[in-house]
Design a protein around this motif. Structure first.
Motif, mmCIF file in Angstrom:
data_model
loop_
_atom_site.group_PDB
_atom_site.id
_atom_site.type_symbol
_atom_site.label_atom_id
_atom_site.label_comp_id
_atom_site.label_asym_id
_atom_site.label_seq_id
_atom_site.Cartn_x
_atom_site.Cartn_y
_atom_site.Cartn_z
ATOM 1 N N ILE A 1 -66.642 6.730 72.009
ATOM 2 C CA ILE A 1 -67.004 5.436 72.582
ATOM 3 C C ILE A 1 -67.742 5.670 73.896
ATOM 4 C CG2 ILE A 1 -66.168 3.152 73.229
ATOM 5 C CD1 ILE A 1 -65.566 4.192 70.301
ATOM 6 N N TRP B 1 -66.869 -1.379 66.354
ATOM 7 C CA TRP B 1 -68.336 -1.469 66.315
ATOM 8 C C TRP B 1 -68.796 -2.920 66.167
ATOM 9 C CZ3 TRP B 1 -68.116 2.985 62.285
ATOM 10 C CH2 TRP B 1 -68.003 4.215 62.952
ATOM 11 N N PHE C 1 -62.428 1.803 63.612
ATOM 12 C CA PHE C 1 -63.813 2.085 64.008
ATOM 13 C C PHE C 1 -64.711 0.879 63.745
ATOM 14 C CE2 PHE C 1 -63.326 6.918 62.953
ATOM 15 C CZ PHE C 1 -62.333 7.007 63.906
ATOM 16 N N VAL C 2 -64.635 0.360 62.518
ATOM 17 C CA VAL C 2 -65.529 -0.736 62.132
ATOM 18 C C VAL C 2 -65.269 -1.974 62.991
ATOM 19 C CG1 VAL C 2 -66.211 -2.271 60.251
ATOM 20 C CG2 VAL C 2 -65.790 0.160 59.791
ATOM 21 N N TYR D 1 -76.166 3.662 55.082
ATOM 22 C CA TYR D 1 -75.656 4.625 56.060
ATOM 23 C C TYR D 1 -76.577 5.841 56.108
ATOM 24 C CZ TYR D 1 -73.819 7.147 51.989
ATOM 25 O OH TYR D 1 -73.697 7.820 50.796
ATOM 26 N N LYS E 1 -70.410 -11.317 63.055
ATOM 27 C CA LYS E 1 -69.802 -10.829 64.292
ATOM 28 C C LYS E 1 -68.384 -11.343 64.493
ATOM 29 C CE LYS E 1 -73.188 -8.303 65.802
ATOM 30 N NZ LYS E 1 -73.024 -6.836 65.866
ATOM 31 N N ALA F 1 -64.624 9.075 66.300
ATOM 32 C CA ALA F 1 -65.567 8.103 66.861
ATOM 33 C C ALA F 1 -65.510 8.205 68.380
ATOM 34 C CB ALA F 1 -65.214 6.686 66.417
ATOM 35 N N LYS G 1 -73.350 7.392 60.112
ATOM 36 C CA LYS G 1 -73.519 6.130 60.836
ATOM 37 C C LYS G 1 -73.724 5.004 59.836
ATOM 38 C CE LYS G 1 -76.055 3.939 64.622
ATOM 39 N NZ LYS G 1 -77.104 4.105 65.657
ATOM 40 N N TRP H 1 -68.112 -2.008 70.707
ATOM 41 C CA TRP H 1 -68.492 -0.608 70.884
ATOM 42 C C TRP H 1 -69.945 -0.384 70.506
ATOM 43 C CZ3 TRP H 1 -63.954 2.126 67.865
ATOM 44 C CH2 TRP H 1 -62.756 1.912 68.546
ATOM 45 N N ILE H 2 -70.577 0.562 71.206
ATOM 46 C CA ILE H 2 -71.890 1.027 70.782
ATOM 47 C C ILE H 2 -71.692 1.887 69.533
ATOM 48 C CG2 ILE H 2 -73.873 2.468 71.402
ATOM 49 C CD1 ILE H 2 -73.357 1.707 74.321
ATOM 50 N N ASN H 3 -72.372 1.530 68.457
ATOM 51 C CA ASN H 3 -72.194 2.224 67.185
ATOM 52 C C ASN H 3 -72.969 3.543 67.204
ATOM 53 O OD1 ASN H 3 -71.893 3.103 64.583
ATOM 54 N ND2 ASN H 3 -72.656 1.244 63.609
ATOM 55 N N SER H 4 -72.253 4.606 67.554
ATOM 56 C CA SER H 4 -72.857 5.945 67.569
ATOM 57 C C SER H 4 -72.481 6.744 66.335
ATOM 58 C CB SER H 4 -72.415 6.710 68.824
ATOM 59 O OG SER H 4 -72.801 6.024 69.993
#
Length: 394
Positions: A309, A346, A342-343, A50, A275, A307, A267, A350-353
């Motif tokens: 999105i 992602w 969140f996880v 991370y 996946k 988080a 992050k 979701w785009i992992n920002s």
């Protein structure tokens, strides 16, 4: 012959009954197909790389419940108030006495006995939504003081700050002349040089007291045509502005600075998680560094992980947050964040920002929360991440 036939019939019947038994024999087991097994896996911190980054967010100052004034170390807060509700018939009145009246909350940070501030006339236009960091050093206000306050006080009663009567006399005059109305830009409260304390006061937008009994106001004793009376003027605008004289984004710890709204973005690298999984649990644990933290009296003692999105064009679609409350673990103060949602997001789409960690009191305190990073020597103080997932059949 009949006996032999009867024996054979009984044997066949027993065989059929045994074949229908609910408990399969070894032969039955061998022909049952093997199904997919439930397969839980857990990844711990060392398997989840991370990154951390300290970022600053914009603090919206309009509609704030509280006004902060004071300083603690390098962090300071100033309060701005504008009083424009004067009658337009008092241009020739004499101002006998004027006081700024403020109602303190029970939040303070630092040495209360050192609390103090000076009052200055604002000389340039400003907006309640964006006071601007130019307020820190001027030239948006006059260096000459028009009022002072110092010392500790009870948080159950108002404080009265004498204001220069000449300034209030000018405001009465400005109110009577539309061409000069804009010359009244109000006052700013700046911490005294020897102050090492921040205090929060109720603003005119506070919702705790809907009867306006804790709103700030200006009390003016004036005399006109031989008659003396008192008028009360409430602010048309009030806000505060927090800033730091020496905040570094290059810190060894994971830091949240309230009042100025510095947050830490974390992050996670989730590339080791397949996946097609169901995240059953994901927990982030942070350990407080008490020597690098400053937490005020009666402050909110909770944090949040946020988080955001975004779509592929970078447009914000939605935000989610989870709360982290402290527990004591082996003498250390730790915060656990359940980031399962969140996880899973992602992993799925979701785009992992990353996520932003911040103090829930960041808009009405000057607290500093500092947590040990992965660079700390003691492994028990390092951030911990634990993710458990279930492989799903395709």
């Amino acid at each position: 012959m009949k006996k032999i036939f009867l024996f054979i019939s009984i044997f066949i019947l027993l065989f059929l009954v045994n074949a229908c038994d609910d408990t399969p024999s070894e032969v039955g087991i061998s022909v049952i197909p093997v199904t997919d097994e439930i397969n839980y896996k857990t990844l711990e911190t060392d398997s989840i790389p991370y990154t951390t980054e300290i970022i600053q967010k914009t603090v919206i100052k309009s509609g704030q419940e509280y006004l902060l004034v004071g300083k603690s170390g390098n962090e300071e807060a100033i309060t701005l108030l504008k009083f424009t509700g004067f009658p337009d018939t008092l241009a020739s009145a004499t101002v006998i006495k004027a006081d700024l009246v403020l109602h303190p909350t029970n939040y303070s940070l630092g040495e209360e006995s050192t609390f103090g501030f000076t009052v200055h006339k604002i000389t340039s236009t400003w907006s309640v939504t964006s006071p601007g960091n130019a307020m820190v050093t001027g030239p948006l206000y006059d260096n000459a003081s028009v009022g002072t306050y110092s010392g500790a006080f009870s948080d159950t009663s108002a404080i009265y700050v004498p204001i220069n009567t000449s300034l209030v006399k000018d405001w009465l005059y400005y109110a009577s002349d539309a061409t000069k109305y804009n010359l009244n830009q109000g006052i700013v409260l700046t911490p005294s040089a020897n102050s090492n304390c921040v205090w929060a006061f109720y603003s005119s937008d506070n919702t705790t007291y809907s009867d306006n009994s804790k709103d700030p106001y200006l009390r003016v004793i004036k005399e006109l045509n031989g008659k003396r009376d008192t008028i009360y003027v409430y602010p048309s605008e009030d806000t505060y502005y927090g800033y730091s004289r020496n905040f570094s984004l290059d810190q060894k710890n994971i830091v949240m600075q309230s009042g100025i709204s510095y947050r830490t973005k974390i992050k996670l690298d989730l590339s080791r998680i397949p996946k097609h999984v169901h995240i059953t649990s994901a927990i982030l644990t942070l350990t407080l560094d008490p020597d690098d933290s400053k937490i005020g009296k009666n402050s909110i003692d909770s944090l949040a992980a946020l988080a955001n999105i975004y779509n592929s064009d970078g447009v914000l679609l939605q935000s989610f947050n989870v709360i982290g409350t402290p527990i004591i673990d082996n003498g250390k103060k730790v915060y656990n964040f359940n980031i399962t949602l969140f996880v899973q997001g992602w992993i799925d789409k979701w785009i992992n920002s990353g996520m932003e960690i911040f103090h829930l009191g960041e808009l009405y305190s000057l607290d500093r929360y500092s947590f040990y990073s992965k660079n700390v020597v003691d492994p028990n103080k390092k951030p911990k991440i634990k993710i458990t997932y279930l492989n799903l059949p395709y």
